[in-house]
Scaffold this motif. Structure first.
Motif, PDB file in Angstrom:
ATOM      1  N   PRO A 192      -2.964   7.214  -2.670  1.00 48.71           N
ATOM      2  CA  PRO A 192      -4.348   7.177  -3.137  1.00 48.71           C
ATOM      3  C   PRO A 192      -5.248   6.264  -2.297  1.00 48.71           C
ATOM      4  O   PRO A 192      -6.431   6.557  -2.119  1.00 48.71           O
ATOM      5  N   ASP A 193      -4.689   5.168  -1.747  1.00 50.29           N
ATOM      6  CA  ASP A 193      -5.541   4.290  -0.923  1.00 50.29           C
ATOM      7  C   ASP A 193      -5.443   4.631   0.569  1.00 50.29           C
ATOM      8  O   ASP A 193      -5.976   3.901   1.407  1.00 50.29           O
ATOM      9  N   HIS A 194      -4.746   5.722   0.885  1.00 51.19           N
ATOM     10  CA  HIS A 194      -4.594   6.195   2.278  1.00 51.19           C
ATOM     11  C   HIS A 194      -3.945   5.151   3.192  1.00 51.19           C
ATOM     12  O   HIS A 194      -4.204   5.114   4.390  1.00 51.19           O
ATOM     13  N   LEU A 195      -3.120   4.293   2.604  1.00 51.08           N
ATOM     14  CA  LEU A 195      -2.396   3.297   3.396  1.00 51.08           C
ATOM     15  C   LEU A 195      -0.901   3.492   3.185  1.00 51.08           C
ATOM     16  O   LEU A 195      -0.478   3.969   2.126  1.00 51.08           O
ATOM     17  N   PRO A 196      -0.098   3.148   4.198  1.00 57.46           N
ATOM     18  CA  PRO A 196       1.347   3.186   3.975  1.00 57.46           C
ATOM     19  C   PRO A 196       1.746   2.064   3.019  1.00 57.46           C
ATOM     20  O   PRO A 196       1.096   1.012   2.999  1.00 57.46           O
ATOM     21  N   HIS A 197       2.798   2.278   2.261  1.00 56.21           N
ATOM     22  CA  HIS A 197       3.221   1.276   1.281  1.00 56.21           C
ATOM     23  C   HIS A 197       4.663   0.843   1.531  1.00 56.21           C
ATOM     24  O   HIS A 197       5.519   1.678   1.821  1.00 56.21           O
ATOM     25  N   ILE A 198       4.884  -0.467   1.414  1.00 53.04           N
ATOM     26  CA  ILE A 198       6.249  -0.999   1.381  1.00 53.04           C
ATOM     27  C   ILE A 198       6.465  -1.524  -0.039  1.00 53.04           C
ATOM     28  O   ILE A 198       5.615  -2.244  -0.566  1.00 53.04           O
ATOM     29  N   HIS A 199       7.585  -1.147  -0.641  1.00 51.97           N
ATOM     30  CA  HIS A 199       7.889  -1.618  -1.995  1.00 51.97           C
ATOM     31  C   HIS A 199       9.232  -2.348  -1.989  1.00 51.97           C
ATOM     32  O   HIS A 199      10.148  -1.948  -1.276  1.00 51.97           O
ATOM     33  N   VAL A 200       9.303  -3.385  -2.776  1.00 49.25           N
ATOM     34  CA  VAL A 200      10.595  -4.059  -2.992  1.00 49.25           C
ATOM     35  C   VAL A 200      10.777  -4.109  -4.513  1.00 49.25           C
ATOM     36  O   VAL A 200      10.590  -5.160  -5.137  1.00 49.25           O
ATOM     37  N   PRO A 201      11.149  -2.998  -5.130  1.00 49.65           N
ATOM     38  CA  PRO A 201      11.156  -2.935  -6.598  1.00 49.65           C
ATOM     39  C   PRO A 201      12.235  -3.793  -7.233  1.00 49.65           C
ATOM     40  O   PRO A 201      12.078  -4.222  -8.379  1.00 49.65           O
ATOM     41  N   GLU A 202      13.331  -4.024  -6.503  1.00 53.27           N
ATOM     42  CA  GLU A 202      14.389  -4.895  -7.011  1.00 53.27           C
ATOM     43  C   GLU A 202      14.995  -5.632  -5.833  1.00 53.27           C
ATOM     44  O   GLU A 202      14.826  -5.214  -4.678  1.00 53.27           O
ATOM     45  N   GLU A 203      15.754  -6.667  -6.150  1.00 52.20           N
ATOM     46  CA  GLU A 203      16.349  -7.444  -5.069  1.00 52.20           C
ATOM     47  C   GLU A 203      17.249  -6.555  -4.191  1.00 52.20           C
ATOM     48  O   GLU A 203      18.059  -5.780  -4.717  1.00 52.20           O
TER      49      GLU A 203
END
Ligand SMILES: Cc1cc2nc3c(=O)[nH]c(=O)nc-3n(C[C@H](O)[C@H](O)[C@H](O)COP(=O)(O)OP(=O)(O)OC[C@H]3O[C@@H](n4cnc5c(N)ncnc54)[C@H](O)[C@@H]3O)c2cc1C
Length: 434
Positions: free
Chosen positions: A353-364
């Motif tokens: 939605p923000d037209h940016l790539p995303h990095i997620h660290v949802p859990e350790e």
């Protein structure tokens, strides 16, 4: 290993990159009960680049790919290696703030360097050419945007030129542009060869790569990750990278719902005869134009013209589904009317939605990356060493931009319908501006 792109449609589906001499490196089938430092789900550019650099940092690495290598976007794309993101530097600073914004700009500015340096220093057998990329403006407003982009990137040292109508006509041979922006940092590669060669050197560095093996579940167990696969084999991994991007399924809760994937379609002519070839992209650049539903094109190493653009939302079933690209091609190059189309194919592009790539660290110990908005050849290859450094050192600063929480898009399934309607509307507006 032969490559087959899903789904099989009679007469279509073969990309221009598939060639009899090109074979994926051997795979390393998964044995039940394996252990590793890092399990990577997805054998595209991100998964393979991370595998290479993590293995070179001494981690034991297992890549697990559901289909064949390069059968996601990484082996199907246009092979345009374009630095930067869709947003220009000032917009990125506005969004992220001065410090993070400038760090991100410096990273995205270097993504094409990473790809071409890798090919050169590792001696990869990847046909490539660093002749630049043109943003081609078809309206006065788009030309203003090109000038703005030129100003911002030139101020940051990019080797770039603003083109007037005559100059862009000379470089592209195409009809109908008012001018544009030439970014000489960019270039083109044979993308399937890049994926295969990355896999080859990742294996040589010690990474093991299983294909045809879908990961069905990730579970945290006693401080490590249990990676379960459809074949029944499980792997115990200290850390996991989910590099599934537009092909994400339900592995990480909310990830698939945090983006919308769109079909990007491409067509390829046969190698063009000399008489016509001289007038089609004589400058050797790759081009993306400024239409709302953009058209992108380039020549292939074997002399084809390859034209890509957004396709319909449903899975294509007949050659007619690619007809809008044939029309675009002959609008740009009337001399190509009557030239046959030899290959038609498509793949998924992940849009956030923000037209940016995303990095997620949802859990350790779990990282997921998604949403490269059609800019992933440079971006995902360049993210590999950074993500590998993050896993090896555990330092957030190794990542070029901060991880964000996974934010599922409300009413996600309706969103795809909305996108389809928007595409149809934009196509109509583009048609009116011709
Ligand atoms: C037609 C098209 C044209 C494009 N043109 C360009 C271009 O010219 N320039 C550019 O920069 N970018 C372009 N892109 C975008 C670019 O190709 C992508 O951004 C990039 O390849 C993404 O790489 P990746 O490794 O993140 O994902 P992918 O290459 O898509 O890899 C993800 C992999 O994950 C696997 N997977 C998914 N779920 C599972 C599971 N549960 N278990 C195991 N494996 C799984 C999939 O099979 C897939 O192979 C284009 C994309 C398309 C589709």
């Amino acid at each position: 290993m032969s490559v087959q792109h899903e789904p099989a449609v009679a007469g279509v589906g073969l990309s221009a990159w598939m060639a009899p001499h090109l074979a994926a490196p051997a795979a390393d089938p998964l044995a039940d009960g394996e252990t590793c430092d890092l399990a990577i789900v997805g054998g595209g550019l991100l998964g393979l680049s991370t595998a290479l650099h993590a293995a070179r940092r001494g981690l034991s690495v297992r890549v697990i790919e559901a289909r064949g290598l390069g059968q996601g976007a990484s082996g199907l794309n246009g092979g345009q290696v374009i630095p930067g993101l869709k947003f220009d530097p000032e917009r990125l600073v506005g969004h992220f703030g001065e410090e993070t914004g400038e760090a991100l700009i410096s990273f995205v500015s270097s993504t094409a360097d990473v790809v071409f340096d890798l090919i050169r220093t590792e001696g990869l057998d990847v046909p490539s050419r660093r002749g630049g990329w043109i943003f081609a403006a078809h309206t006065a407003t788009a030309l203003e945007a090109a000038a703005n982009r030129h100003r911002q990137w030139s101020a940051r040292g990019a080797d770039a030129d603003l083109l007037d109508a005559a100059a862009i006509g000379r470089l592209t041979g195409a009809a109908g542009y008012r001018g544009g922006w030439l970014d000489r940092r960019a270039g083109v590669v044979q993308p399937l060869a890049l994926a295969f060669e990355l896999a080859r050197i990742a294996r040589a560095a010690g990474a093991r790569i299983a294909t045809g093996t879908r990961v069905t579940r990730l579970a945290r167990q006693a401080g490590s990750w249990r990676v379960q696969t459809a074949s029944g084999a499980t792997v115990k991994a200290a850390k996991v990278l989910v590099a599934t991007n537009a092909y994400s399924d339900g592995l990480v809760p909310g990830l698939a719902q945090s983006l919308v994937w769109l079909n990007s379609f491409q067509i390829a002519t046969p190698p063009l005869p000399d008489g016509i070839a001289a007038g089609v992209l004589p400058g050797g650049q790759a081009v993306s134009d400024s239409r709302r539903i953009l058209i992108y094109y380039r020549r292939s190493p074997d002399g084809r013209l390859i034209v890509g653009g957004r396709g319909g939302m449903p899975t294509p079933t007949r050659t007619l589904d690619w007809a809008h690209l044939e029309r675009a091609m002959t609008r740009l190059y009337p001399a190509l009317a009557g030239v046959s189309i030899e290959r038609r194919w498509f793949g998924r592009v992940a849009v956030t939605p923000d037209h940016l790539p995303h990095i997620h660290v949802p859990e350790e110990g779990l990282v997921a990356v998604a949403g490269c908005q059609g800019r992933g050849v440079g971006l995902m290859t360049a993210l590999g060493p950074r993500v590998a450094a993050y896993f090896a050192e555990g330092v957030r600063e190794a990542l070029p931009f901060p991880p964000t929480p996974i934010r599922p898009i409300p009413f996600h399934s309706f969103r795809r319908v909305g996108v389809a309607a928007t595409i149809a509307w934009y196509r109509l507006l583009d048609g009116l501006e011709r």
